[in-house]
Motif scaffolding. Structure first.
Motif, mmCIF file in Angstrom:
data_model
loop_
_atom_site.group_PDB
_atom_site.id
_atom_site.type_symbol
_atom_site.label_atom_id
_atom_site.label_comp_id
_atom_site.label_asym_id
_atom_site.label_seq_id
_atom_site.Cartn_x
_atom_site.Cartn_y
_atom_site.Cartn_z
ATOM 1 N N LEU A 101 11.093 5.718 119.278
ATOM 2 C CA LEU A 101 10.831 5.515 117.860
ATOM 3 C C LEU A 101 10.009 4.256 117.606
ATOM 4 O O LEU A 101 8.950 4.316 116.989
ATOM 5 N N ALA A 102 10.482 3.116 118.070
ATOM 6 C CA ALA A 102 9.849 1.834 117.729
ATOM 7 C C ALA A 102 8.428 1.720 118.282
ATOM 8 O O ALA A 102 7.510 1.339 117.554
ATOM 9 N N ILE A 103 8.236 2.038 119.544
ATOM 10 C CA ILE A 103 6.908 1.871 120.140
ATOM 11 C C ILE A 103 5.887 2.815 119.498
ATOM 12 O O ILE A 103 4.801 2.373 119.103
ATOM 13 N N PRO A 104 6.188 4.109 119.335
ATOM 14 C CA PRO A 104 5.225 4.956 118.627
ATOM 15 C C PRO A 104 4.995 4.513 117.184
ATOM 16 O O PRO A 104 3.857 4.523 116.708
ATOM 17 N N CYS A 105 6.044 4.099 116.502
ATOM 18 C CA CYS A 105 5.892 3.632 115.123
ATOM 19 C C CYS A 105 4.953 2.429 115.075
ATOM 20 O O CYS A 105 4.044 2.373 114.239
ATOM 21 N N GLY A 106 5.142 1.467 115.964
ATOM 22 C CA GLY A 106 4.267 0.296 116.011
ATOM 23 C C GLY A 106 2.825 0.678 116.283
ATOM 24 O O GLY A 106 1.906 0.166 115.639
ATOM 25 N N GLY A 107 2.610 1.595 117.219
ATOM 26 C CA GLY A 107 1.243 2.046 117.520
ATOM 27 C C GLY A 107 0.591 2.751 116.342
ATOM 28 O O GLY A 107 -0.586 2.542 116.049
ATOM 29 N N ILE A 108 1.370 3.574 115.662
ATOM 30 C CA ILE A 108 0.849 4.280 114.494
ATOM 31 C C ILE A 108 0.438 3.282 113.421
ATOM 32 O O ILE A 108 -0.658 3.370 112.858
ATOM 33 N N VAL A 109 1.308 2.324 113.137
ATOM 34 C CA VAL A 109 1.017 1.339 112.094
ATOM 35 C C VAL A 109 -0.215 0.515 112.473
ATOM 36 O O VAL A 109 -1.091 0.278 111.631
ATOM 37 N N GLN A 110 -0.307 0.087 113.728
ATOM 38 C CA GLN A 110 -1.482 -0.675 114.169
ATOM 39 C C GLN A 110 -2.764 0.122 113.962
ATOM 40 O O GLN A 110 -3.777 -0.405 113.488
ATOM 41 N N SER A 111 -2.722 1.388 114.332
ATOM 42 C CA SER A 111 -3.909 2.228 114.207
ATOM 43 C C SER A 111 -4.266 2.477 112.742
ATOM 44 O O SER A 111 -5.420 2.337 112.347
ATOM 45 N N LEU A 112 -3.274 2.845 111.941
ATOM 46 C CA LEU A 112 -3.542 3.164 110.536
ATOM 47 C C LEU A 112 -3.987 1.941 109.742
ATOM 48 O O LEU A 112 -4.914 2.038 108.930
ATOM 49 N N ILE A 113 -3.350 0.813 109.981
ATOM 50 C CA ILE A 113 -3.660 -0.367 109.168
ATOM 51 C C ILE A 113 -5.072 -0.874 109.410
ATOM 52 O O ILE A 113 -5.659 -1.517 108.547
ATOM 53 N N THR A 114 -5.632 -0.535 110.553
ATOM 54 C CA THR A 114 -7.008 -0.931 110.838
ATOM 55 C C THR A 114 -8.011 0.148 110.434
ATOM 56 O O THR A 114 -9.179 0.079 110.789
ATOM 57 N N GLY A 115 -7.538 1.159 109.690
ATOM 58 C CA GLY A 115 -8.425 2.145 109.093
ATOM 59 C C GLY A 115 -8.742 3.351 109.944
ATOM 60 O O GLY A 115 -9.687 4.085 109.654
ATOM 61 N N ASN A 116 -7.978 3.576 110.977
ATOM 62 C CA ASN A 116 -8.239 4.686 111.886
ATOM 63 C C ASN A 116 -7.373 5.898 111.561
ATOM 64 O O ASN A 116 -6.268 5.755 111.046
ATOM 65 N N THR A 117 -7.870 7.069 111.881
ATOM 66 C CA THR A 117 -7.011 8.238 111.884
ATOM 67 C C THR A 117 -6.229 8.188 113.187
ATOM 68 O O THR A 117 -6.667 7.560 114.167
ATOM 69 N N THR A 118 -5.076 8.839 113.206
ATOM 70 C CA THR A 118 -4.179 8.657 114.333
ATOM 71 C C THR A 118 -3.500 9.963 114.713
ATOM 72 O O THR A 118 -3.112 10.742 113.850
ATOM 73 N N LEU A 119 -3.347 10.151 116.004
ATOM 74 C CA LEU A 119 -2.640 11.295 116.556
ATOM 75 C C LEU A 119 -1.519 10.756 117.437
ATOM 76 O O LEU A 119 -1.770 9.944 118.324
ATOM 77 N N LEU A 120 -0.295 11.203 117.178
ATOM 78 C CA LEU A 120 0.852 10.795 117.993
ATOM 79 C C LEU A 120 1.171 11.880 118.989
ATOM 80 O O LEU A 120 1.364 13.044 118.639
ATOM 81 N N LYS A 121 1.227 11.491 120.262
ATOM 82 C CA LYS A 121 1.649 12.384 121.334
ATOM 83 C C LYS A 121 2.904 11.755 121.941
ATOM 84 O O LYS A 121 2.825 10.831 122.743
ATOM 85 N N PRO A 122 4.076 12.225 121.517
ATOM 86 C CA PRO A 122 5.314 11.646 122.041
ATOM 87 C C PRO A 122 5.633 12.169 123.441
ATOM 88 O O PRO A 122 5.084 13.190 123.879
#
Length: 139
Positions: A57-78
């Protein structure tokens, strides 16, 4: 987390707190960084966040937030062992107003499906935490 990955309840609770910390910390520090640098930061495109089974949960959430906050679209592959956790995390982002055009989920196993994702011309960067075997596959 306890049910799907076997993570003890106390560690699962702490991981939820860590995910919340990432949701608060990254936007705050990103705003401060922009102010201090007085710079224009440009998005890179589409980021692929590949999360581990042991911090599902935490590591993917952190990666998603980092990607989104810098203006990127994001794909999560758990990790395959954490598909349901990723679906619950995605539901939280949907509830917060993040649409699937900006953030989406790729539920796939390791192997050919992962190979196709990391080699896709549509993926501009990868945020990865996981096994050495998977890292070598990505390379």
């Amino acid at each position: 987390m306890a049910n799907e990955t076997g993570k003890p309840f106390t560690q699962s609770d702490a991981e939820i707190s860590e995910a919340i910390d990432f949701l608060e910390y990254y936007p705050l520090t990103f705003g401060d960084l922009n102010h201090q640098l007085d710079a224009t930061l440009l998005p890179r495109g589409t980021g692929l966040v590949i999360g581990p089974w042991n911090f599902p949960l935490a590591i993917p959430c952190g990666g998603i937030v980092q990607s989104l906050i810098t203006g990127n679209t994001t794909l999560l592959k758990p990790a395959p062992e954490a598909f349901h956790i990723a679906q619950a995390l995605m539901a939280c982002f949907r509830d917060a107003g993040i649409c699937e055009d900006v953030l989406d989920l790729a539920l796939c196993q390791e192997g050919p499906d992962l190979d196709a994702l990391v080699q896709s011309k549509h993926i501009n960067f990868i945020l990865f935490t996981g096994s050495t075997t998977t890292a070598k596959t990505i390379l």
